[in-house]
Design a protein around this motif. Structure first.
Motif, PDB file in Angstrom:
ATOM      1  N   ARG A  32       0.849  -1.114  -0.003  1.00 32.52           N
ATOM      2  CA  ARG A  32       0.050   0.110  -0.099  1.00 32.52           C
ATOM      3  C   ARG A  32       0.725   1.110   0.002  1.00 32.52           C
ATOM      4  O   ARG A  32       0.565   2.341  -0.611  1.00 32.52           O
ATOM      5  N   ALA A  33       1.922   1.399   0.473  1.00 32.26           N
ATOM      6  CA  ALA A  33       2.742   2.372   0.443  1.00 32.26           C
ATOM      7  C   ALA A  33       3.329   2.803  -0.838  1.00 32.26           C
ATOM      8  O   ALA A  33       3.958   4.011  -1.000  1.00 32.26           O
ATOM      9  N   VAL A  34       3.322   1.776  -1.881  1.00 34.36           N
ATOM     10  CA  VAL A  34       3.873   2.112  -3.151  1.00 34.36           C
ATOM     11  C   VAL A  34       2.666   1.898  -4.191  1.00 34.36           C
ATOM     12  O   VAL A  34       2.878   1.609  -5.370  1.00 34.36           O
ATOM     13  N   ARG A  35       1.303   2.052  -3.874  1.00 32.58           N
ATOM     14  CA  ARG A  35       0.380   1.502  -4.353  1.00 32.58           C
ATOM     15  C   ARG A  35      -0.194   2.459  -5.753  1.00 32.58           C
ATOM     16  O   ARG A  35      -0.662   1.982  -6.811  1.00 32.58           O
ATOM     17  N   ARG A  36       0.688   3.467  -5.859  1.00 33.82           N
ATOM     18  CA  ARG A  36       0.345   4.311  -7.249  1.00 33.82           C
ATOM     19  C   ARG A  36       1.673   4.271  -8.242  1.00 33.82           C
ATOM     20  O   ARG A  36       1.351   4.695  -9.243  1.00 33.82           O
ATOM     21  N   ASN A  37       2.571   3.363  -8.022  1.00 29.54           N
ATOM     22  CA  ASN A  37       3.559   3.176  -8.818  1.00 29.54           C
ATOM     23  C   ASN A  37       3.319   2.245 -10.231  1.00 29.54           C
ATOM     24  O   ASN A  37       2.542   1.368  -9.730  1.00 29.54           O
ATOM     25  N   ARG A  99       7.461   0.349   6.129  1.00 26.41           N
ATOM     26  CA  ARG A  99       6.852   0.030   4.668  1.00 26.41           C
ATOM     27  C   ARG A  99       7.787  -0.069   3.751  1.00 26.41           C
ATOM     28  O   ARG A  99       7.594  -0.835   2.881  1.00 26.41           O
ATOM     29  N   ASP A 115       4.955   4.026   8.421  1.00 30.28           N
ATOM     30  CA  ASP A 115       3.616   4.756   8.324  1.00 30.28           C
ATOM     31  C   ASP A 115       2.796   3.928   9.165  1.00 30.28           C
ATOM     32  O   ASP A 115       2.165   2.685   8.725  1.00 30.28           O
ATOM     33  N   THR A 118      -0.784   3.766   7.273  1.00 31.50           N
ATOM     34  CA  THR A 118      -0.560   3.615   5.866  1.00 31.50           C
ATOM     35  C   THR A 118      -1.543   4.430   4.751  1.00 31.50           C
ATOM     36  O   THR A 118      -2.102   4.165   3.553  1.00 31.50           O
ATOM     37  N   HIS A 121       2.388   7.384   1.082  1.00 32.43           N
ATOM     38  CA  HIS A 121       2.665   6.722   0.154  1.00 32.43           C
ATOM     39  C   HIS A 121       4.022   7.378  -0.667  1.00 32.43           C
ATOM     40  O   HIS A 121       4.147   8.444  -0.537  1.00 32.43           O
ATOM     41  N   LEU A 123       5.955   7.729  -4.552  1.00 40.68           N
ATOM     42  CA  LEU A 123       5.613   7.403  -5.867  1.00 40.68           C
ATOM     43  C   LEU A 123       6.656   8.116  -6.926  1.00 40.68           C
ATOM     44  O   LEU A 123       7.287   9.328  -6.731  1.00 40.68           O
TER      45      LEU A 123
END
Length: 290
Positions: A32-37, A99, A115, A118, A121, A123
């Motif tokens: 979830r910490a890198v969910r937008r990559n 994370r 975090d 969470t 994040h 990105l």
């Protein structure tokens, strides 16, 4: 949530630790910490050098360079409610809510993203082409903060007086001015002797100037004390808390005496949060507008 002073404290700490260092590894311990990559963090970061640490409002980012190529993207961080960026020796034990761990080729202190909730994040994002290549694309729409050279006081005065809303809502509008959150909005309004519901269209140019001076003043003082920490969720890169909570005039001070006139501080519900003000120094609008 950390506001401008807290994020600036972190940015300054990061720059002193990571600028000029090449990334050797990137380990994700919670997706979830890198969910937008769009790719794995290691593929996006390893072999690249951190150029500096930058900030706009509540966001910060590390511009990245690969070899002699121009800087075209950056590792952006949004701390959310409880995110922390810490510099830690690789041999040190993992934090409970670790994370992401980023290591460097020199073997020195690594960058850890911790975090608890969470909501934050990391990105890797291209830098925006317009209006300039100074910020990552996801935050290109955010207005400059009041400490940036590009912040235009005169333009801000025009825009806030056109908003036809309460002055605190305007201060929290990141498309108008970035970096100001609930804490420093209340403190700035107290210093400027403005009630949070004062209609923006009734503000004079002089009063807007006083408000900007108040906002810059309180955030500068907060920065000097390491930011505001009410608990261990906000710390700097060395894991240390800020102490500006001891200097707050109204925020969180319900029923305590106003430092200026002694009247008990009032708490009002505001946008699912709270607003703190002095009933005497900051009288309510009389025209019934809220």
């Amino acid at each position: 949530m950390p506001e401008l002073p807290e994020v600036e404290v972190v940015r300054r700490g990061l720059e002193s630790w990571v600028a000029g260092r090449e990334i050797a590894s990137a380990e994700v311990l919670h997706p979830r910490a890198v969910r937008r990559n769009t790719g794995t963090l290691a593929d996006l970061l390893v072999g690249r050098t951190v150029v500096s640490a930058e900030r706009r409002g509540k966001y910060l980012w590390l511009p990245l360079r690969e070899g002699d190529s121009p800087v075209e993207d950056a590792l952006m961080a949004h701390l959310g409610m409880s995110g922390q960026l810490l510099m830690v020796e690789p041999k040190e034990p993992e934090e409970k809510h670790l994370r992401v761990r980023i290591g460097f080729t020199d073997g020195g202190p690594e960058l850890r993203f911790v975090d608890q909730r969470t909501f934050g994040h990391l990105l890797v994002s291209p830098l925006a082409v317009r209006p300039s290549r100074d910020v990552p694309e996801p935050i290109a729409h955010i207005a400059p903060d009041p400490f940036e050279e590009s912040f235009d006081d005169a333009e801000f005065t025009i825009r806030i007086r056109r908003r036809q809303t309460g002055v605190k809502r305007a201060l929290l509008d990141q498309s108008l001015i970035s970096g100001v959150g609930n804490i420093y909005a209340d403190e700035a309004l107290w210093r400027a002797k403005l009630h949070w519901a004062r209609p923006t269209e009734t503000l004079t140019g002089k009063k807007v100037a006083e408000l900007l001076t108040a906002a810059r003043g309180v955030m500068t003082e907060a920065l000097g004390e390491g930011g505001t920490s009410f608990d261990r969720l906000y710390v700097n890169v060395n894991g240390e808390s800020g102490y500006f909570d001891r200097s707050l005039a109204v925020y969180g001070r319900r029923d305590e005496p106003c430092p200026r006139c002694g009247t008990p501080i009032r708490r009002d519900a505001f946008m699912n949060r709270s607003s703190y003000s002095c009933p005497k120094c900051q009288p309510r609008p009389r025209n019934g507008r809220w």
